[in-house]
Design a protein around this motif. Structure first.
Motif, short mmCIF file in Angstrom:
data_model
loop_
_atom_site.label_atom_id
_atom_site.label_comp_id
_atom_site.label_asym_id
_atom_site.label_seq_id
_atom_site.Cartn_x
_atom_site.Cartn_y
_atom_site.Cartn_z
N GLU A 164 41.82 28.55 42.33
CA GLU A 164 41.91 28.02 40.97
C GLU A 164 41.29 28.99 39.97
N VAL A 165 40.21 29.65 40.38
CA VAL A 165 39.59 30.66 39.50
C VAL A 165 40.60 31.78 39.22
N VAL A 166 41.36 32.16 40.25
CA VAL A 166 42.39 33.19 40.09
C VAL A 166 43.44 32.70 39.09
N ARG A 167 43.88 31.46 39.24
CA ARG A 167 44.91 30.92 38.34
C ARG A 167 44.43 30.87 36.89
N ILE A 168 43.17 30.48 36.71
CA ILE A 168 42.66 30.33 35.34
C ILE A 168 42.40 31.68 34.68
N THR A 169 41.79 32.59 35.44
CA THR A 169 41.37 33.85 34.83
C THR A 169 42.48 34.90 34.78
N GLY A 170 43.46 34.76 35.66
CA GLY A 170 44.51 35.77 35.72
C GLY A 170 44.04 37.03 36.44
N MET A 171 42.84 36.98 37.03
CA MET A 171 42.36 38.13 37.81
C MET A 171 42.96 38.05 39.21
N THR A 172 42.87 39.19 39.92
CA THR A 172 43.27 39.14 41.33
C THR A 172 42.10 38.53 42.11
N SER A 173 42.40 38.14 43.35
CA SER A 173 41.36 37.57 44.20
C SER A 173 40.20 38.56 44.38
N ASP A 174 40.52 39.84 44.53
CA ASP A 174 39.48 40.86 44.70
C ASP A 174 38.64 41.04 43.44
N GLN A 175 39.29 40.96 42.29
CA GLN A 175 38.53 41.06 41.03
C GLN A 175 37.59 39.89 40.87
N VAL A 176 38.05 38.71 41.26
CA VAL A 176 37.18 37.52 41.19
C VAL A 176 35.95 37.74 42.08
N LYS A 177 36.19 38.20 43.30
CA LYS A 177 35.08 38.42 44.24
C LYS A 177 34.12 39.49 43.73
N SER A 178 34.68 40.56 43.22
CA SER A 178 33.85 41.65 42.71
C SER A 178 32.96 41.16 41.55
N ASN A 179 33.56 40.40 40.64
CA ASN A 179 32.78 39.88 39.51
C ASN A 179 31.72 38.86 39.96
N LEU A 180 32.07 38.08 40.97
CA LEU A 180 31.10 37.11 41.50
C LEU A 180 29.91 37.83 42.12
N TYR A 181 30.23 38.86 42.88
CA TYR A 181 29.16 39.65 43.53
C TYR A 181 28.21 40.22 42.48
#
Ligand SMILES: [Zn+2]
Lengths: 177, 185
Positions: free
Chosen positions: B149-166
């Motif tokens: 859902e974070v991917v859908r809302i932000t339009g980031m890739t799954s890897d970008q989401v993980k990188s930003n979370l880290y």
């Protein structure tokens, strides 16, 4: 040295582990490393704890906004936009459009009549006033050439004089002599 | 709001019924206020972003696809509006608001005081993040949304989401440690 490199690659995975974003394979890798690395085990504990603390802090409600003011502000914009795109608003805009088109047409018609068609009407008097004396003058000049009267400073020579002069032309008198 | 009632009101609002829209806005006000507040961190900015979010919601309603989840759609508008505001007003990422300290002292009861302290701590930590880091942190760790859902809302890739979370979690952990050190001293 080799140890440190492994810990560096494991570090990001630790932060994702505490949030549950790892694949099964990644999780096994981290678990295996943490089991034998004191440094990464401590990091894991800290990452987990700090995440919990930030979540707790962040769960407190943000300062309240002025709901009434915000909703009224939104509704003002919404109502204005609705009016401009409603069927009634459309009709109004069509009427306004037609009215301005009609105004433009009327103005064009007026300009056409006064400047183009009107040229033969309104300025006609002016033209005649100018033209009439000039035509008369032309006629007068014509008479003068006809009857051989030279243009004098005095200007107009009475017609009787011209006619009288013409009656005793040199040609006829010469013939008679 | 009950699902059936929600669908009925949503349908009317989609057709341009301003009364129905107002009811939707009232129903989702607390939701938008919370998401926006966690991102922009300041009340004045939050008011601006909440208002902009609802105006955009109104403009987008007609083309909203009802097979989509309404909250996912609304999250996206609220998050994008907040990020736009943060990018526009760089200086506003400043973590401290000195005048609010006085406000805390004035509040008598203990509970609001503790709650406000918690909020101040969160704000200081969140202020150290970039808008993108804050975005994924809020959606994943505070709103508790799934990574998809974070991917859908932000339009980031799954890897970008993980990188930003880290990066977000790491930065906050370091902040907490230095914060605690300061408190001990
Ligand atoms: Zn290690």
């Amino acid at each position: 040295m080799k140890e440190k490199n492994i810990c560096e690659t494991i570090e990001p995975l630790i932060y994702l582990w505490v949030g549950g974003e790892l694949t099964e394979e990644e999780r096994q890798r981290v678990r295996a490393h943490v089991a034998e690395c004191e440094h990464c085990r401590r990091l894991y504990e800290e990452a987990r704890e700090s995440r919990e603390r930030v979540r707790k802090a962040g769960e407190s409600p943000p300062p309240a906004t002025d709901k009434t003011k915000v909703i009224e502000g939104v509704m003002n914009i919404v109502e204005a936009e609705k009016e401009s795109r409603s069927p009634a608003g459309n009709l109004l805009r069509v009427i306004r459009g037609l009215a301005s088109a009609a105004a433009v047409a009327l103005l064009a018609l007026f300009l056409y009549q006064t400047l183009w068609t009107g040229r033969g009407r309104l300025p006609r008097n002016i033209v005649r006033q100018e033209k009439t004396p000039s035509t008369e003058w032309e006629q007068l000049k014509k008479y003068r050439t006809l009857f051989g009267d030279n243009e004098t400073a005095a200007g107009i020579v009475p017609f009787e004089k011209i006619l009288a002069k013409g009656s005793k032309t040199p040609t006829s008198s010469n013939e008679n002599e | 709001m009950e699902e059936k009632e929600f669908r009925r009101i949503l349908g009317k609002a989609k057709k341009g019924d301003t009364k129905a829209f107002r009811r939707l806005m009232e129903a989702y006000y607390a939701f938008v206020e919370r998401v926006v507040g966690r991102l922009v961190l300041r009340r004045e900015d939050a008011e601006e972003a909440v208002q902009d979010t609802f105006v955009k919601m109104w403009r987008g309603l007609a083309s909203f696809d009802e097979s989509q989840r309404f909250t996912t759609w609304l999250y996206r508008i609220a998050v994008n509006t907040s990020l736009d505001l943060l990018r526009r007003e760089h200086r506003r990422i400043e973590p401290y608001e000195p005048h609010e300290k006085g406000m805390i002292d004035l509040s008598g009861a203990d509970a609001p005081l503790l709650r406000d302290e918690a909020w101040q701590l969160y704000r200081r930590l969140a202020a150290s993040l970039t808008p993108r880091q804050r975005e994924v942190f809020v959606l994943r760790d505070l709103e508790g949304l799934s990574p998809d859902e974070v991917v859908r809302i932000t339009g980031m890739t799954s890897d970008q989401v993980k990188s930003n979370l880290y990066h977000a979690r790491k930065k906050m952990r370091e902040k907490i440690i230095s914060h605690e050190r300061k408190e001990y001293l």
